[in-house]
Write a protein that holds these residues in place. Sequence first.
Motif, short mmCIF file in Angstrom:
data_model
loop_
_atom_site.label_atom_id
_atom_site.label_comp_id
_atom_site.label_asym_id
_atom_site.label_seq_id
_atom_site.Cartn_x
_atom_site.Cartn_y
_atom_site.Cartn_z
N ASP A 1 -14.78 15.47 4.92
CA ASP A 1 -13.50 16.45 4.91
C ASP A 1 -13.48 16.81 3.33
OD1 ASP A 1 -11.45 14.75 3.57
OD2 ASP A 1 -11.49 13.86 5.41
N ALA B 1 1.19 9.95 2.19
CA ALA B 1 0.35 10.87 3.05
C ALA B 1 0.57 10.68 4.46
CB ALA B 1 -1.00 10.43 2.79
N PHE C 1 -5.50 15.18 7.37
CA PHE C 1 -5.46 15.08 6.04
C PHE C 1 -6.05 15.97 5.09
CE2 PHE C 1 -4.81 10.77 7.94
CZ PHE C 1 -3.59 10.73 7.48
N TYR D 1 -1.53 -0.01 7.98
CA TYR D 1 -1.42 0.58 6.51
C TYR D 1 -1.76 2.02 6.54
CZ TYR D 1 -1.90 1.34 1.74
OH TYR D 1 -1.68 1.54 0.62
N ILE E 1 -7.10 0.59 3.91
CA ILE E 1 -6.68 1.44 5.16
C ILE E 1 -7.36 1.06 6.50
CG2 ILE E 1 -6.63 3.94 3.82
CD1 ILE E 1 -9.48 4.36 4.23
N GLY F 1 -8.42 12.97 -0.03
CA GLY F 1 -9.19 11.95 -0.62
C GLY F 1 -8.35 10.64 -0.57
N ASN G 1 -11.36 9.82 16.68
CA ASN G 1 -10.30 9.32 15.86
C ASN G 1 -10.46 9.87 14.27
OD1 ASN G 1 -8.88 7.54 14.04
ND2 ASN G 1 -8.67 6.04 15.90
N SER H 1 -13.04 12.88 1.58
CA SER H 1 -13.55 11.78 2.02
C SER H 1 -14.72 11.92 3.07
CB SER H 1 -12.65 10.95 2.75
OG SER H 1 -11.32 11.14 2.00
N GLY I 1 -5.24 3.68 13.84
CA GLY I 1 -6.63 4.29 14.25
C GLY I 1 -7.70 3.76 13.50
N LEU I 2 -7.96 3.47 12.20
CA LEU I 2 -9.30 3.08 11.45
C LEU I 2 -9.48 1.66 11.75
CD1 LEU I 2 -8.78 4.80 7.91
CD2 LEU I 2 -10.56 5.25 9.84
N GLY J 1 1.49 9.61 12.72
CA GLY J 1 0.40 8.42 12.73
C GLY J 1 0.89 7.16 12.90
P1 ADP Z 1 -3.11 7.11 11.07
O1 ADP Z 1 -2.72 6.74 12.39
O2 ADP Z 1 -2.20 7.12 9.91
O3 ADP Z 1 -4.11 7.98 10.71
P2 ADP Z 1 -5.50 5.36 10.26
O4 ADP Z 1 -5.73 4.06 10.57
O5 ADP Z 1 -6.29 6.33 11.10
O6 ADP Z 1 -3.75 5.56 10.67
O7 ADP Z 1 -5.57 5.86 8.77
C1 ADP Z 1 -4.98 4.75 7.90
C2 ADP Z 1 -4.52 5.80 6.75
O8 ADP Z 1 -5.81 5.95 5.95
C3 ADP Z 1 -3.84 6.88 7.05
O9 ADP Z 1 -2.38 7.02 7.03
C4 ADP Z 1 -4.10 7.77 5.64
O10 ADP Z 1 -3.08 7.52 4.68
C5 ADP Z 1 -5.66 7.35 5.25
N1 ADP Z 1 -6.74 8.40 5.83
C6 ADP Z 1 -7.32 8.14 7.09
N2 ADP Z 1 -8.39 9.09 7.01
C7 ADP Z 1 -8.11 9.90 5.93
C8 ADP Z 1 -8.62 11.07 5.52
N3 ADP Z 1 -9.83 11.68 6.13
N4 ADP Z 1 -8.36 11.64 4.29
C9 ADP Z 1 -7.41 11.03 3.70
N5 ADP Z 1 -6.87 9.92 3.93
C10 ADP Z 1 -6.96 9.18 5.13
#
Ligand code: ADP
Length: 449
Positions: free
Chosen positions: A381, A404, A358, A399, A394, A385, A350, A438, A413-414, A409
Amino acid sequence: MTWPLLQMGLRVEHDIFVVRQRGREVAAAVGLEHQDQVRVATALSEVARDLLRAVGGADVTFTAVPDAVDGRHHLRIELAPVGQLPGGRYEPQSGAVARLVDTLDVVAREGDTVVRMSRRVPVTAVALTPEHLAELRADLARSAPGSALDELAAQNEQLIAALDEVRTQRDELAVLNEELAETNRGVMALYNQLTEELEETNRGVVALYGELDEKSAQLRAASESKSRFLANVSHELRAPVTAIIGLARLLADSASDPLTAEQARQVGLIRSSAADLLALVNELLDLAKAESGRIEPDWAEVDLRPIFGQLRGTLRALATRPQVELVVEEPPAPAILRSDAVLLAQVLRNLLHNGLKFTERGEVRLRARRADDRWLLQVSDTGQGIAPELHDRIFEEFYQVPGATRVGGTGLGLPYARRLVTLLGGTLEVTSTPGAGSTFTVSLPVGGV
Ligand code: ADP
């Protein structure tokens, strides 16, 4: 050499008066205060009476002796008995005598046994220089002792003064006692008031806790119903969405009736939308399962190296941008921890997937590092950022950072990854510099939960 101020004999009853009187005079001459003069005179006449009765008399010597340390003087009075003291010892008849002076001892002096008493001259007195002492000595030698009656009169005067003093002290004591009682009453009142206030506050706190418990229970119930709802809805949605995908595939199949180009494009759209929907539904279901505690980690000895190898292989397909390199470092051996390999791989996949999504150019890197009794797995990465104020957001469900999201998505995921890491006994944190990249760090205990 310290010269005596005065010397005199004690042989008959009448001498006791004289010794007392002279004692008081010497005490006054060296600067003792009135009360101390009376004390010294009284102690002296008591000891004189004892010695007269015990051994028939004594030779009395008055001396002002400087202190070895601070140079201030003591008035020292020595009574050398004319006969042998019984057992070479002397105990005053009245025990209180010793308290009237600073010291009262029997000492050896040039082979004789001598009763010695002393009293310190106060610092406020005039300094006793050798010249001054010589004057005092001469004065004392000149002055003749008064009669027994004179001494009796003086003694009476002293008695009246002492009685007066005692009465004043008693009155002062009564006033002090009254003040003390008053203060006590005040303190008690304050104490009672404080106790009452404390009890009141306690009652408030207890009530607040009760309310808090109730609210927590409500919150838990709400969270459980949300998870149940998400699980049910996604479960119910899965079958029809899968059916839509299947039907669309059938429609586009070469064995079916041929479609016009426009129809084929639209069926393609239906399929990809349905696939997105299925992904969302699956993620929702995963999250609901994790939240409701229905995911039980399958604890085992996990080797990070095969997991990293697998990720390197499967994610290469996702690293489609030529300007972005996917680097999966080899973990330092031995890379063993107690965990759940499937859940851990899910989390890392994930994070790597996000990194690839990103990052426009540069690299996405996975590396493992041992820190004491934890493993730190870092996905960094060189992408766009995340602003510091969004680092908490996030991890909230759904959210996505505004602007972005064109990479697609669900925003689930997070939060899901963090849930899983928590289940594995670890933490998932982010550090990021907008515009520079990040780093997501999974920290896991080596020994598991
Ligand atoms: P998504 O399915 O949108 O990736 P996540 O929960 O994984 O959902 O991430 C939430 C948000 O966090 C993403 O939509 C993005 O805006 C931001 N994000 C996550 N990972 C990164 C990253 N490596 N670099 C920049 N922004 C990120």
